[in-house]
Design a protein around this motif. Structure first.
Motif, short mmCIF file in Angstrom:
data_model
loop_
_atom_site.label_atom_id
_atom_site.label_comp_id
_atom_site.label_asym_id
_atom_site.label_seq_id
_atom_site.Cartn_x
_atom_site.Cartn_y
_atom_site.Cartn_z
N MET A 42 0.84 -1.18 0.00
CA MET A 42 0.00 0.00 0.00
C MET A 42 0.88 1.24 0.00
O MET A 42 2.01 1.20 0.45
N ARG A 43 0.28 2.29 -0.47
CA ARG A 43 0.99 3.57 -0.51
C ARG A 43 0.01 4.68 -0.13
O ARG A 43 -1.19 4.55 -0.33
N PHE A 44 0.55 5.77 0.41
CA PHE A 44 -0.29 6.92 0.76
C PHE A 44 -0.98 7.41 -0.50
O PHE A 44 -0.37 7.54 -1.55
N ASP A 45 -2.28 7.72 -0.39
CA ASP A 45 -3.02 8.28 -1.51
C ASP A 45 -3.47 9.71 -1.21
O ASP A 45 -3.18 10.61 -1.98
N HIS A 46 -4.17 9.90 -0.09
CA HIS A 46 -4.63 11.25 0.22
C HIS A 46 -5.03 11.39 1.68
O HIS A 46 -5.26 10.40 2.37
N ALA A 47 -5.12 12.64 2.10
CA ALA A 47 -5.73 12.99 3.38
C ALA A 47 -7.01 13.74 3.06
O ALA A 47 -7.01 14.66 2.24
N GLY A 48 -8.11 13.30 3.68
CA GLY A 48 -9.40 13.95 3.49
C GLY A 48 -9.62 14.98 4.58
O GLY A 48 -9.47 14.68 5.76
N GLY A 79 3.78 13.09 -4.82
CA GLY A 79 2.74 12.05 -4.77
C GLY A 79 1.70 12.30 -3.72
O GLY A 79 1.98 12.86 -2.66
N GLY A 80 0.52 11.90 -4.02
CA GLY A 80 -0.59 12.03 -3.09
C GLY A 80 -1.40 13.29 -3.31
O GLY A 80 -1.05 14.15 -4.13
N PHE A 81 -2.48 13.37 -2.57
CA PHE A 81 -3.44 14.45 -2.74
C PHE A 81 -3.96 14.92 -1.40
O PHE A 81 -3.89 14.20 -0.41
N LEU A 82 -4.51 16.13 -1.40
CA LEU A 82 -5.41 16.57 -0.35
C LEU A 82 -6.80 16.50 -0.95
O LEU A 82 -7.02 16.95 -2.08
N GLU A 83 -7.74 15.93 -0.23
CA GLU A 83 -9.13 15.86 -0.66
C GLU A 83 -9.94 16.75 0.28
O GLU A 83 -10.01 16.48 1.48
N LEU A 84 -10.53 17.80 -0.25
CA LEU A 84 -11.33 18.71 0.54
C LEU A 84 -12.80 18.32 0.38
O LEU A 84 -13.29 18.18 -0.74
N LEU A 85 -13.48 18.13 1.50
CA LEU A 85 -14.84 17.60 1.53
C LEU A 85 -15.79 18.63 2.12
O LEU A 85 -15.70 18.95 3.31
N GLY A 117 -11.42 19.92 9.83
CA GLY A 117 -10.12 19.31 10.08
C GLY A 117 -9.96 18.01 9.33
O GLY A 117 -10.79 17.65 8.49
N ILE A 118 -8.91 17.30 9.66
CA ILE A 118 -8.62 16.04 8.98
C ILE A 118 -9.72 15.03 9.33
O ILE A 118 -9.98 14.76 10.50
N HIS A 119 -10.33 14.48 8.31
CA HIS A 119 -11.41 13.51 8.46
C HIS A 119 -10.90 12.08 8.33
O HIS A 119 -11.31 11.21 9.08
N HIS A 120 -9.99 11.84 7.36
CA HIS A 120 -9.49 10.49 7.14
C HIS A 120 -8.15 10.51 6.42
O HIS A 120 -7.76 11.52 5.85
N VAL A 121 -7.49 9.37 6.45
CA VAL A 121 -6.25 9.16 5.71
C VAL A 121 -6.48 7.96 4.80
O VAL A 121 -7.04 6.94 5.24
N ALA A 122 -6.08 8.09 3.53
CA ALA A 122 -6.37 7.05 2.55
C ALA A 122 -5.09 6.45 1.99
O ALA A 122 -4.09 7.15 1.76
N LEU A 137 -9.77 7.38 11.06
CA LEU A 137 -10.59 6.77 10.01
C LEU A 137 -9.67 6.51 8.82
O LEU A 137 -9.06 7.44 8.27
N VAL A 138 -9.54 5.24 8.45
CA VAL A 138 -8.64 4.85 7.35
C VAL A 138 -9.50 4.42 6.15
O VAL A 138 -10.46 3.66 6.32
N GLU A 139 -9.12 4.90 4.99
CA GLU A 139 -9.78 4.54 3.74
C GLU A 139 -8.80 3.77 2.88
O GLU A 139 -7.65 4.16 2.74
N PHE A 140 -9.27 2.69 2.27
CA PHE A 140 -8.54 2.01 1.23
C PHE A 140 -9.16 2.42 -0.09
O PHE A 140 -10.38 2.48 -0.22
N VAL A 141 -8.31 2.69 -1.09
CA VAL A 141 -8.75 3.15 -2.42
C VAL A 141 -8.14 2.25 -3.47
O VAL A 141 -6.94 2.00 -3.47
N GLU A 142 -8.99 1.78 -4.40
CA GLU A 142 -8.49 1.07 -5.57
C GLU A 142 -8.89 1.89 -6.79
O GLU A 142 -10.05 2.15 -7.02
N LYS A 143 -7.85 2.29 -7.55
CA LYS A 143 -8.09 3.14 -8.72
C LYS A 143 -8.30 2.32 -9.95
O LYS A 143 -7.81 1.25 -10.09
#
Length: 128
Positions: free
Chosen positions: A1-7, A47-53, A71-76, A122-128
């Protein structure tokens, strides 16, 4: 796994995107309305993103903002095998929010792990 984003939960994604774009030299690369939210992705150098929700109606992010504030909601983390990642989490005794992958922002498949099993995060797994 690799860091994808912080929500990051916010009441105004467009307003928050500007200072992050300037401060981090992180351009906005994707925007969409999804699942009762305005979602803005900024790409980070290296690499990686910030996701603003930003909630546009009631739902999980609106509830989070009412309870916790912005604030920070999750890490993906990105995976090439989301069902396998969920199986591994189950085998390790991690409580899941999502038993099966579901549609996420940007057309990706996602699943969340419950924060009670991940140190309050809160941890999110993402499959692109």
């Amino acid at each position: 796994m690799r860091f994808d984003h912080a929500g990051i939960a916010t009441r105004d994604a467009a307003d928050l995107a500007e200072p992050f774009a300037d401060l981090l030299d992180a351009p906005v690369v994707h925007e969409e309305t999804f699942d009762g939210m305005e979602v803005v992705f900024l790409e980070l150098d290296g690499g990686g993103f910030l996701e603003l929700l930003e909630p546009t109606e009631g739902g999980a992010i609106a509830d989070y903002l009412d309870r916790e504030g912005p604030g920070i909601h999750h890490v993906a983390f990105a995976t090439d095998d989301l069902p396998g990642a969920l199986d591994r989490a189950r085998d390790l005794g991690v409580d899941l929010v999502d038993e099966e992958p579901r549609p996420g922002a940007w057309g990706h498949e996602v699943a969340f792990l419950h924060p009670r099993s991940t140190g309050g995060v809160l941890v999110e797994f993402v499959e692109k």
